[in-house]
Write a protein that holds these residues in place. Structure first.
Motif, mmCIF file in Angstrom:
data_model
loop_
_atom_site.group_PDB
_atom_site.id
_atom_site.type_symbol
_atom_site.label_atom_id
_atom_site.label_comp_id
_atom_site.label_asym_id
_atom_site.label_seq_id
_atom_site.Cartn_x
_atom_site.Cartn_y
_atom_site.Cartn_z
ATOM 1 N N PRO A 173 0.830 -1.217 0.000
ATOM 2 C CA PRO A 173 0.000 0.000 0.000
ATOM 3 C C PRO A 173 0.858 1.257 0.000
ATOM 4 O O PRO A 173 2.031 1.241 0.350
ATOM 5 C CB PRO A 173 -0.779 -0.135 1.321
ATOM 6 N N ARG A 174 0.245 2.356 -0.422
ATOM 7 C CA ARG A 174 0.904 3.658 -0.306
ATOM 8 C C ARG A 174 1.082 3.980 1.180
ATOM 9 O O ARG A 174 0.161 3.808 1.970
ATOM 10 C CB ARG A 174 0.067 4.754 -0.962
ATOM 11 N N LEU A 175 2.230 4.465 1.521
ATOM 12 C CA LEU A 175 2.509 4.760 2.927
ATOM 13 C C LEU A 175 3.132 6.143 3.019
ATOM 14 O O LEU A 175 4.232 6.373 2.512
ATOM 15 C CB LEU A 175 3.450 3.703 3.506
ATOM 16 N N LEU A 176 2.412 7.074 3.649
ATOM 17 C CA LEU A 176 2.872 8.447 3.802
ATOM 18 C C LEU A 176 2.718 8.866 5.260
ATOM 19 O O LEU A 176 2.032 8.220 6.048
ATOM 20 C CB LEU A 176 2.062 9.391 2.909
ATOM 21 N N VAL A 177 3.359 9.968 5.591
ATOM 22 C CA VAL A 177 3.225 10.549 6.928
ATOM 23 C C VAL A 177 2.196 11.668 6.871
ATOM 24 O O VAL A 177 2.296 12.573 6.032
ATOM 25 C CB VAL A 177 4.573 11.090 7.429
ATOM 26 N N ASN A 178 1.207 11.600 7.730
ATOM 27 C CA ASN A 178 0.138 12.594 7.757
ATOM 28 C C ASN A 178 0.628 13.832 8.502
ATOM 29 O O ASN A 178 0.466 13.972 9.708
ATOM 30 C CB ASN A 178 -1.099 12.005 8.440
ATOM 31 N N ARG A 179 1.228 14.744 7.754
ATOM 32 C CA ARG A 179 1.790 15.968 8.344
ATOM 33 C C ARG A 179 0.714 16.888 8.905
ATOM 34 O O ARG A 179 0.929 17.544 9.925
ATOM 35 C CB ARG A 179 2.605 16.710 7.291
ATOM 36 N N SER A 180 -0.431 16.963 8.213
ATOM 37 C CA SER A 180 -1.484 17.856 8.690
ATOM 38 C C SER A 180 -2.001 17.411 10.058
ATOM 39 O O SER A 180 -2.236 18.246 10.947
ATOM 40 C CB SER A 180 -2.630 17.882 7.677
ATOM 41 N N TYR A 181 -2.158 16.095 10.237
ATOM 42 C CA TYR A 181 -2.613 15.597 11.534
ATOM 43 C C TYR A 181 -1.556 15.856 12.602
ATOM 44 O O TYR A 181 -1.889 16.224 13.747
ATOM 45 C CB TYR A 181 -2.918 14.105 11.429
ATOM 46 N N HIS A 182 -0.291 15.682 12.235
ATOM 47 C CA HIS A 182 0.788 15.955 13.186
ATOM 48 C C HIS A 182 0.789 17.415 13.599
ATOM 49 O O HIS A 182 0.995 17.754 14.777
ATOM 50 C CB HIS A 182 2.124 15.573 12.559
ATOM 51 N N CYS A 193 6.424 8.759 17.459
ATOM 52 C CA CYS A 193 5.602 8.315 16.334
ATOM 53 C C CYS A 193 6.098 8.902 15.025
ATOM 54 O O CYS A 193 6.155 8.213 13.999
ATOM 55 C CB CYS A 193 4.140 8.705 16.566
ATOM 56 N N LEU A 194 6.484 10.187 15.061
ATOM 57 C CA LEU A 194 6.984 10.825 13.844
ATOM 58 C C LEU A 194 8.308 10.207 13.405
ATOM 59 O O LEU A 194 8.515 9.924 12.218
ATOM 60 C CB LEU A 194 7.153 12.327 14.086
ATOM 61 N N ALA A 195 9.191 9.974 14.371
ATOM 62 C CA ALA A 195 10.474 9.366 14.027
ATOM 63 C C ALA A 195 10.294 7.948 13.510
ATOM 64 O O ALA A 195 10.955 7.530 12.552
ATOM 65 C CB ALA A 195 11.393 9.384 15.254
ATOM 66 N N SER A 196 9.375 7.195 14.115
ATOM 67 C CA SER A 196 9.129 5.831 13.687
ATOM 68 C C SER A 196 8.543 5.785 12.283
ATOM 69 O O SER A 196 8.940 4.955 11.453
ATOM 70 C CB SER A 196 8.186 5.137 14.672
ATOM 71 N N ALA A 197 7.606 6.690 12.002
ATOM 72 C CA ALA A 197 7.010 6.736 10.666
ATOM 73 C C ALA A 197 8.046 7.128 9.619
ATOM 74 O O ALA A 197 8.099 6.538 8.522
ATOM 75 C CB ALA A 197 5.843 7.718 10.654
ATOM 76 N N ASN A 198 8.854 8.111 9.951
ATOM 77 C CA ASN A 198 9.908 8.553 9.035
ATOM 78 C C ASN A 198 10.882 7.419 8.736
ATOM 79 O O ASN A 198 11.251 7.157 7.587
ATOM 80 C CB ASN A 198 10.644 9.747 9.648
ATOM 81 N N TRP A 199 11.286 6.695 9.781
ATOM 82 C CA TRP A 199 12.240 5.604 9.592
ATOM 83 C C TRP A 199 11.622 4.459 8.794
ATOM 84 O O TRP A 199 12.288 3.861 7.943
ATOM 85 C CB TRP A 199 12.715 5.105 10.960
ATOM 86 N N LEU A 200 10.351 4.151 9.038
ATOM 87 C CA LEU A 200 9.710 3.050 8.331
ATOM 88 C C LEU A 200 9.634 3.335 6.836
ATOM 89 O O LEU A 200 9.903 2.448 6.011
ATOM 90 C CB LEU A 200 8.309 2.817 8.899
ATOM 91 N N ILE A 201 9.284 4.558 6.460
ATOM 92 C CA ILE A 201 9.191 4.895 5.037
ATOM 93 C C ILE A 201 10.561 4.819 4.381
ATOM 94 O O ILE A 201 10.714 4.294 3.270
ATOM 95 C CB ILE A 201 8.568 6.292 4.866
#
Length: 504
Positions: free
Chosen positions: A314-323, A342-350
């Motif tokens: 699936p497409r995987l992005l970080v929801n910046r607006s929600y952050h 959560c932000l660091a984990s999402a960034n690293w996963l992508i």
């Protein structure tokens, strides 16, 4: 030597396996379907991850110097394509050329492109026909009633009272092939009923459809079918009691045991072959697990195209607006630390997923380059290849290549192959030329045995001579090892099998 306490300053280097590094290594060894399951778990745990895309206000959290590259990846995060230039002469050259901004690569997966990257499997036609009147693959994959349901329906119509409960317990111990597993004596003891009563119920079950169900052995299964066909005479009974001789093709002993001539024995064996040794397999059970390719390879005019199967990712992005919305609200210290994690984990996963995609395509591209003769002309031209050769060519560690090739499949015009399939040992050439792959030798052995005359079965020594004539320098014990690995019997076994087939 002084025993007094003192302070020392030492400098050393060590590799620390951080959780992020462990996650990257773990993802590299997973198949696309396993990665999809892993991403689903991360989406549940991390509210900043968005599998649908976060809109215009959700750019990927990447360093400014890498922003241009990540913008192109955001348009096609599950898509990584490479053209393998056929004109590259040396392994050290940059033979792989990626153009992720090319218009041809702006799609979610290989099967979405018009030309198709499915290696000739015809998936594009199926994908394009998924309209209102398109085929329902869910219904196609769904099996019918299970064997247990089919038997219970018959038991409910012919058995009543306590015997129906006994029948249910017996049916529960019948496997998917239709055979009764476990001991009927143990079942009777557990149910506290006489063994004779359980045998009576079993005898009723053995009259159910399909014929032969509920048997405790292959002989009993075939005997039940022979009785149903009214062919269970004393001669057939003796034949079924000596299935080991039938398997060995010992026709002379079977004639003596059964007391029949050649014509009657051939007729009995022909009848025996018409029976179903696994009567329960015709009913639905667990649907067979289909293999989903992780990489597509297709021929292009300027070389080979290698692409990941993004349909399973699936497409995987970080929801910046929600952050931004959550960060703007009132937060305590613990909430702010959790959001930062959560932000660091999402960034690293992508970033880890992108690195995984690039590594897989790089390894697959090198495999295609090394084994181009196989993709053009077939298994007979498969070259010997090791993990070390690929690792040195792409300047990666051998363990990384091993993880990439584990549990992953490549789809091409010649079929579906596991990436490990392309790594085989070398067999020396008889004329001192270039070594050949062990798979090529197995293919040659299989072809020679398939073409052998029933009256002139090839022995292993003869196979060695024929293979040497083809340019394979191979020993007799190696031929025997490869033959057994392919499930091909010895010359004696093959001679008896062909004699048995000729008799029928």
């Amino acid at each position: 030597m002084s025993l007094a306490p003192r302070l020392d300053l030492r400098q050393s280097q060590s590799l620390v396996m951080t959780p992020q590094l462990q996650q990257a290594i773990k993802l590299l060894a997973l198949s696309n379907l396993e990665v999809e399951a892993f991403i689903a778990e991360e989406l549940e745990k991390n509210p900043l991850l968005d599998a649908q895309g976060g809109g215009e206000d959700t750019p990927d959290p990447v360093p400014p110097e890498d922003q241009g590259e990540w913008e192109s990846l955001r348009d096609s995060p599950a898509d990584a394509s490479e053209l393998l230039n056929s004109g590259a002469e040396a392994l050290g050259e940059a033979a792989l050329d990626v153009d992720l901004s090319a218009e041809a690569f702006h799609h979610d997966s290989a099967v979405d492109s018009l030309g198709g990257m499915d290696g000739g499997l015809g998936l594009n036609g199926a994908a394009g026909s998924m309209a209102e009147d398109g085929p329902d693959f869910d219904n196609m994959a769904a099996g019918g009633a299970s064997l247990a349901d089919h038997l219970m329906a018959q038991a409910g119509a012919s058995i009543a009272g306590d015997d129906l409960f006994i029948a249910a317990q017996i049916i529960d111990q019948i496997d998917e092939c239709g055979y009764l597993q476990g001991s009927l004596l143990d079942l009777s003891s557990r149910l506290e009923v006489p063994l004779a009563r359980s045998e009576q119920v079993l005898a009723i079950i053995q009259t159910f459809d399909p014929t032969g169900v509920g048997a405790r052995s292959l002989s009993e299964c075939l005997a039940l079918q022979a009785k149903e066909a009214d062919r269970y005479d004393p001669c057939m009974a003796r034949l079924i009691d000596n299935l080991d001789l039938v398997a060995r093709g010992d026709m002379a002993r079977l004639k003596r045991i059964c007391g029949v001539d050649d014509e009657d024995l051939a007729d009995m064996v022909r009848e025996l072959r018409s029976y179903d040794p696994k009567p329960g397999c015709r009913f639905g059970g667990e649907p067979p697990a289909s293999v989903i390719p992780d990489v597509f390879v297709a021929r292009r005019r300027d070389g080979w195209a290698v692409e990941l199967n993004g349909a399973t990712l699936p497409r995987l992005l970080v929801n910046r607006s929600y952050h931004a919305q959550v960060s703007a609200g009132p937060q305590d210290k613990a909430s702010k630390a959790w959001l930062s994690d959560c932000l660091a984990s999402a960034n690293w996963l992508i970033k880890t997923l992108d690195q995984r995609q690039r590594t897989i395509v790089k390894v697959a591209g090198e495999i295609v380059k090394q084994q181009e003769a196989f993709f053009l002309r077939g298994v007979a031209h498969l070259r010997p290849l090791t993990l070390r050769q690929v690792a040195e060519a792409i300047e990666m560690h051998e363990s990384t290549v091993s993880r990439v090739t584990s549990n992953k499949y490549l789809s091409c015009a010649r079929g579906l192959f596991e990436l490990k399939y392309f790594f085989t040992s070398a067999i020396a050439a008889a004329d001192g030329g270039e070594a050949v792959s062990a798979e090529a030798v197995k293919s040659a052995i299989r072809a020679l045995i398939a073409a052998e005359d029933a009256k002139k079965i090839l022995s292993d020594d003869t196979l060695v001579e024929l293979l040497n004539a083809k340019g394979f320098d191979i020993a007799r014990r190696t031929v025997a090892k490869y033959r057994e690995a392919m499930g091909i019997g010895s010359s004696v076994q093959r001679r008896r099998q062909k004699a048995l087939a000729g008799a029928t």
